[in-house]
Scaffold this active site. Structure first.
Site, mmCIF file in Angstrom:
data_model
loop_
_atom_site.group_PDB
_atom_site.id
_atom_site.type_symbol
_atom_site.label_atom_id
_atom_site.label_comp_id
_atom_site.label_asym_id
_atom_site.label_seq_id
_atom_site.Cartn_x
_atom_site.Cartn_y
_atom_site.Cartn_z
ATOM 1 N N GLU A 199 48.702 -41.230 -53.502
ATOM 2 C CA GLU A 199 47.907 -42.170 -54.269
ATOM 3 C C GLU A 199 47.960 -41.797 -55.739
ATOM 4 O O GLU A 199 47.925 -40.620 -56.086
ATOM 5 C CB GLU A 199 46.456 -42.077 -53.797
ATOM 6 C CG GLU A 199 45.901 -43.383 -53.374
ATOM 7 C CD GLU A 199 44.589 -43.192 -52.636
ATOM 8 O OE1 GLU A 199 43.790 -44.130 -52.654
ATOM 9 O OE2 GLU A 199 44.366 -42.120 -52.047
ATOM 10 N N ASP A 219 41.425 -41.026 -42.606
ATOM 11 C CA ASP A 219 42.450 -40.433 -43.463
ATOM 12 C C ASP A 219 43.859 -40.776 -42.976
ATOM 13 O O ASP A 219 44.766 -41.024 -43.772
ATOM 14 C CB ASP A 219 42.287 -38.913 -43.531
ATOM 15 C CG ASP A 219 40.952 -38.508 -44.135
ATOM 16 O OD1 ASP A 219 40.372 -39.334 -44.874
ATOM 17 O OD2 ASP A 219 40.494 -37.390 -43.863
ATOM 18 N N ASP A 260 47.407 -38.354 -47.513
ATOM 19 C CA ASP A 260 46.069 -38.674 -48.011
ATOM 20 C C ASP A 260 45.301 -37.372 -48.200
ATOM 21 O O ASP A 260 45.112 -36.611 -47.257
ATOM 22 C CB ASP A 260 45.348 -39.578 -47.007
ATOM 23 C CG ASP A 260 43.976 -39.973 -47.508
ATOM 24 O OD1 ASP A 260 43.899 -40.737 -48.476
ATOM 25 O OD2 ASP A 260 42.976 -39.488 -46.928
#
Ligand SMILES: [Zn+2]
Length: 405
Positions: free
Chosen positions: A274, A356, A190
């Site tokens: 992501e 996170d 992340d």
């Protein structure tokens, strides 16, 4: 496996060479702008038809005009205009591809003097001791002393100017060992604002040290520039100081990102990130700077090629996957989660975990078969065990690996 790599060094040109480099950049810029003007004219006069003049055709036309219109071009390497027209062709290809795919890629723009001055050369390029020999320019000393400057076969060199310093980037074709499948765990990553990256195993990578102070300085410098009188010597000086600061920040960020992506690609079998729609997030102005800082695109770009080099797999989580709002222990999805909430608290199972880290754990889970969780354990078993939630919370207490500068 054959791969293309680039090695970048700072040049140490004398005054004569400096003006030669500057002139070559000028030739490249002139050719690019000439080509762009020609293409625009062609497309308007032909009502949009015949807009694809290919790079070679255009270069031939330019060559035929050299004798009568641009005789000064004979003083410089013919590669500079040729490569500039190739770049222009690529810019148009990107633009039309963007139109087709519905992506926003801007129409090619005219280049301005003093903004990203650069040119590319091909042909006979050799390293001779601490010097690099470039066609038509000659031998230029390198700032850095090394026994080996590159490996493989040189394809081209790009010479560029940043903050009144000159750099050379040597693109080579290099034979590297065929990648073996990396033995290691899958890892979710992340990218954040406070911390550069949080891994699903609890490791964190800090932002480059002093990034905050550098940004403060950057603000100060740009304010000072805006107060300077136009076309004054002081304004030029302030401009240079600002450009140096920008380069400083860019270099620090680049260095940290390279360390991070190399570590990830070399020691994990699968890296889950992501698939953020960055243009959408850029609309949020407060986030814009932070995202630009983190260098999302650059992070993904580096991971893409490093994963093929080292034999790991890059996995993009689906666009709409709620990696921040989902609870990594029970799968419960929060309706709201504001950016200021640094801790994720699940109202279903009571999990308390760093925001996170929660997102990173979710990312690794999404890439696994449905019955497994982040550590390859059974999800149903995982759900009921509050113990595991506890270990997750305590993980963030472990000493962080600070890969910052
Ligand atoms: Zn939960």
């Amino acid at each position: 496996m054959l791969v293309n790599k680039a090695y970048k060094y700072e040049l140490d040109p004398n005054n004569h060479q400096r003006s030669s480099l500057q002139n070559h950049a000028g030739v490249a810029r002139f050719s690019y702008n000439w080509g762009l003007e020609q293409r625009i004219e062609l497309s308007t006069n032909n009502h949009g038809y015949d807009r694809f003049t290919d790079a070679m055709k255009q270069h031939k036309l330019l060559n035929s005009l050299k004798k009568t219109q641009f005789p000064w071009m004979y003083h410089y390497s013919k590669c500079a205009p040729q490569e500039a027209l190739r770049d222009l062709h690529q810019a148009f290809k990107n633009f039309y591809r963007g139109l087709k795919q519905g992506k926003k890629i801007g129409f090619p723009r005219f280049k301005r003097k003093g903004v990203n001055d650069s040119f590319r050369l091909t042909g006979v390029i050799r390293f001779e001791g601490r010097r690099i020999r470039l066609p038509r320019i000659g031998k230029i000393r390198m700032k850095e002393k090394r026994s080996v400057y590159y490996q493989g076969r040189i394809l081209s060199v790009t010479v560029s100017k940043r903050a009144s310093r000159w750099f050379v980037s040597v693109t080579v074709e290099e034979e590297i060992e065929d990648p073996k499948f990396v033995v290691g765990h899958a890892v979710g990553v992340d990218l954040g604002i406070k911390t550069l990256a949080t891994l699903s195993d609890g490791t964190t990578f800090a932002n480059p040290r002093a990034l905050g102070t550098r940004i403060k300085k950057l603000r100060k410098l740009s304010r000072s520039l805006s107060r300077k009188k136009k076309r004054s010597k002081n304004r030029d000086k302030a401009k240079l100081r600002l450009a140096r600061m920008h380069m400083n920040i860019f270099n620090a960020r680049q260095d940290t990102l390279h360390k991070l992506t190399t570590y990830l690609a070399k020691s994990h079998s699968r890296i889950v990130i992501e698939d953020l729609c960055v243009s959408w997030m850029m609309k949020n102005r407060r986030l814009a700077r932070a995202i630009a800082d983190v260098g999302m695109y650059e992070f993904r770009r580096q991971l893409e090629y490093k994963c093929t080099w080292y034999g790991s797999e890059l996995y993009l989580a689906p666009r709409m996957f709620p990696s921040s709002k989902r609870c990594s222990a029970c799968g419960h999805k929060k309706k709201e989660l504001s950016l200021s909430e640094r801790e994720y608290e699940c109202e279903e199972c009571g999990l308390k975990i760093d925001r996170d880290l929660n997102a990173a754990l979710n990312l690794v889970t999404v890439s696994l078969p449905e019955t497994q969780n982040a550590r390859g354990e059974d999800v149903r078993h995982y759900r009921k065990s509050s113990e595991i939630c506890m270990t997750q919370t305590s993980m963030k207490q472990e000493p962080n690996i600070d890969q910052g500068l």
